[in-house]
Write an enzyme that holds these catalytic residues in place. Structure first.
Site, PDB file in Angstrom:
ATOM      1  N   GLU A  95       3.654  -2.109  -6.774  1.00 58.38           N
ATOM      2  CA  GLU A  95       3.017  -3.329  -6.246  1.00 58.38           C
ATOM      3  C   GLU A  95       1.505  -3.246  -6.409  1.00 58.38           C
ATOM      4  O   GLU A  95       0.840  -4.253  -6.637  1.00 58.38           O
ATOM      5  CB  GLU A  95       3.426  -3.537  -4.781  1.00 58.38           C
ATOM      6  CG  GLU A  95       4.866  -4.027  -4.693  1.00 58.38           C
ATOM      7  CD  GLU A  95       5.603  -3.621  -3.436  1.00 58.38           C
ATOM      8  OE1 GLU A  95       4.971  -3.147  -2.472  1.00 58.38           O
ATOM      9  OE2 GLU A  95       6.846  -3.759  -3.420  1.00 58.38           O
ATOM     10  N   HIS A  97       1.839   2.925  -6.430  1.00 57.74           N
ATOM     11  CA  HIS A  97       3.037   2.107  -6.202  1.00 57.74           C
ATOM     12  C   HIS A  97       3.008   0.905  -7.161  1.00 57.74           C
ATOM     13  O   HIS A  97       1.949   0.372  -7.462  1.00 57.74           O
ATOM     14  CB  HIS A  97       3.077   1.635  -4.748  1.00 57.74           C
ATOM     15  CG  HIS A  97       4.379   1.001  -4.386  1.00 57.74           C
ATOM     16  ND1 HIS A  97       4.681  -0.296  -4.734  1.00 57.74           N
ATOM     17  CD2 HIS A  97       5.459   1.496  -3.753  1.00 57.74           C
ATOM     18  CE1 HIS A  97       5.911  -0.565  -4.309  1.00 57.74           C
ATOM     19  NE2 HIS A  97       6.402   0.497  -3.714  1.00 57.74           N
ATOM     20  N   GLY A 117      11.620   1.242   1.348  1.00 61.88           N
ATOM     21  CA  GLY A 117      10.804   0.114   1.782  1.00 61.88           C
ATOM     22  C   GLY A 117      11.485  -0.638   2.904  1.00 61.88           C
ATOM     23  O   GLY A 117      11.456  -0.229   4.065  1.00 61.88           O
ATOM     24  N   GLY A 118      12.142  -1.729   2.552  1.00 60.50           N
ATOM     25  CA  GLY A 118      12.742  -2.635   3.537  1.00 60.50           C
ATOM     26  C   GLY A 118      13.543  -1.955   4.632  1.00 60.50           C
ATOM     27  O   GLY A 118      13.366  -2.262   5.820  1.00 60.50           O
ATOM     28  N   GLU A 131      10.595   4.913  -9.056  1.00 61.18           N
ATOM     29  CA  GLU A 131      10.948   3.605  -8.515  1.00 61.18           C
ATOM     30  C   GLU A 131      11.029   2.583  -9.649  1.00 61.18           C
ATOM     31  O   GLU A 131      10.002   2.030 -10.057  1.00 61.18           O
ATOM     32  CB  GLU A 131       9.887   3.144  -7.505  1.00 61.18           C
ATOM     33  CG  GLU A 131       9.764   4.041  -6.297  1.00 61.18           C
ATOM     34  CD  GLU A 131       9.255   3.284  -5.087  1.00 61.18           C
ATOM     35  OE1 GLU A 131       9.935   3.347  -4.050  1.00 61.18           O
ATOM     36  OE2 GLU A 131       8.217   2.620  -5.173  1.00 61.18           O
ATOM     37  N   ASN A 139       8.095   3.543   3.478  1.00 58.76           N
ATOM     38  CA  ASN A 139       6.913   2.809   3.034  1.00 58.76           C
ATOM     39  C   ASN A 139       6.964   1.447   3.711  1.00 58.76           C
ATOM     40  O   ASN A 139       7.736   0.584   3.309  1.00 58.76           O
ATOM     41  CB  ASN A 139       6.945   2.680   1.505  1.00 58.76           C
ATOM     42  CG  ASN A 139       5.860   1.764   0.971  1.00 58.76           C
ATOM     43  OD1 ASN A 139       4.930   1.409   1.687  1.00 58.76           O
ATOM     44  ND2 ASN A 139       5.987   1.394  -0.294  1.00 58.76           N
ATOM     45  N   TRP A 140       6.147   1.286   4.740  1.00 62.41           N
ATOM     46  CA  TRP A 140       6.233   0.054   5.537  1.00 62.41           C
ATOM     47  C   TRP A 140       5.548  -1.125   4.856  1.00 62.41           C
ATOM     48  O   TRP A 140       5.659  -2.249   5.319  1.00 62.41           O
ATOM     49  CB  TRP A 140       5.638   0.285   6.932  1.00 62.41           C
ATOM     50  CG  TRP A 140       6.385   1.282   7.761  1.00 62.41           C
ATOM     51  CD1 TRP A 140       7.521   1.970   7.412  1.00 62.41           C
ATOM     52  CD2 TRP A 140       6.066   1.695   9.098  1.00 62.41           C
ATOM     53  NE1 TRP A 140       7.918   2.790   8.443  1.00 62.41           N
ATOM     54  CE2 TRP A 140       7.041   2.638   9.494  1.00 62.41           C
ATOM     55  CE3 TRP A 140       5.058   1.364  10.005  1.00 62.41           C
ATOM     56  CZ2 TRP A 140       7.031   3.257  10.743  1.00 62.41           C
ATOM     57  CZ3 TRP A 140       5.031   1.970  11.256  1.00 62.41           C
ATOM     58  CH2 TRP A 140       6.011   2.903  11.618  1.00 62.41           C
ATOM     59  N   SER A 185      15.513  -0.348  -3.192  1.00 61.45           N
ATOM     60  CA  SER A 185      16.709  -0.834  -2.499  1.00 61.45           C
ATOM     61  C   SER A 185      17.588   0.296  -1.962  1.00 61.45           C
ATOM     62  O   SER A 185      18.820   0.182  -1.956  1.00 61.45           O
ATOM     63  CB  SER A 185      17.517  -1.775  -3.404  1.00 61.45           C
ATOM     64  OG  SER A 185      16.750  -2.922  -3.710  1.00 61.45           O
TER      65      SER A 185
END
Ligand code: PGA
Length: 250
Positions: free
Chosen positions: A101, A99, A235-236, A168, A9-10, A214
């Site tokens: 966010e 998501h 993600g990251g 998540e 997930n960019w 993470s």
């Protein structure tokens, strides 16, 4: 057997030119045997989908394309929105829905999640539906209540066998503090049991449930070693080709 699914997930990262070099580097890192073992998905921002699609198709790279959101109407006077119809036209296979966010910053609710799932299915897209508790909810001991509601209301009326679920925990996203493999496994077990109640045992047994929050090259093997965990939403660490490739190869 549930084939593991590792999705990147960019988020709001990568211009279309950055995206091109990321997906090219990733394709040099990954080998055929990696794709045999796990399904690999990348979810660039909307503006990079076309560029990534062309590279994947022209170079015959078996990475599936996903988007990070979709609107529930297929077209019309909805300034700024992107529909499932447009995503399908770019050969997206997947779309992330709900998501945390989006729930936090853009008023996403279980009701809008439900409408987006409907739109995804109408356009032959597979939803990756995100659920998870916040730190406060966890502290209050209401993790199962919160996730149970997200599942019952968010997924109501839809065919869960055609979805991927991502667990998540909000407190683990972008914090470097992943859930322990055992805790993630317990909650994913709860998600699977709940899906069994909403749907049936066969669907619950077949549906793939990812862990997200993470995830890194350092913790993926232990997470994937758990019986209930079928993959990761990353993600990251998905913004770096080498890290993401190491996660795929866990
Ligand atoms: P993270 O994000 O891997 O950077 O924690 C995961 C996600 O939000 O999907």
């Amino acid at each position: 057997m549930r084939k593991p699914i590792i999705a990147g997930n960019w988020k709001e990262n990568m211009t279309h030119t950055d995206a091109i070099s990321l997906v090219q580097t990733l394709s040099y890192e990954l080998q055929e045997k990696d794709y045999d073992r796990a399904e690999v998905v990348v979810c660039p921002p909307f503006t990079a989908l076309r560029a990534v699609q062309l590279i994947l198709e022209n170079d015959h790279i078996p990475i599936a394309l996903g988007a990070q959101n979709l609107f529930w109407e297929d077209e019309g006077a909805y300034t700024g929105e992107i529909s499932g119809k447009f995503l399908k036209a770019l050969h997206c296979d997947y779309v992330i829905i709900g998501h945390s966010e989006r729930r936090k910053y853009f008023n996403e609710t279980d009701e809008t999640v439900n409408k987006r799932i409907e739109a995804a299915f109408r356009n032959d897209l597979k939803p990756i539906v995100c659920v998870g508790e916040t730190d406060e909810e966890r502290e209050a001991g209401s993790t199962e209540e919160v996730i149970g509601r997200q599942l019952r209301d968010g997924l109501a009326g839809h065919d869960i066998s055609k979805m991927v679920i991502a667990y998540e925990p909000v407190w683990a996203i972008g914090t470097g503090k992943a859930a322990t493999p055992e805790d993630a496994n317990d909650t994913i077990g709860f998600i699977r049991r709940t899906i069994g109640e909403i749907s049936d045992a066969k669907v619950a047994d077949g549906v793939r449930i990812q862990y997200g929050g993470s995830v890194s090259a350092g913790n993926i093997a232990q997470l994937m070693g758990q019986s209930e965990i079928d993959g990761a939403l990353v993600g990251g660490a998905s913004l770096d080709a080498k890290s993401f490739a190491m996660i795929v190869r866990y």
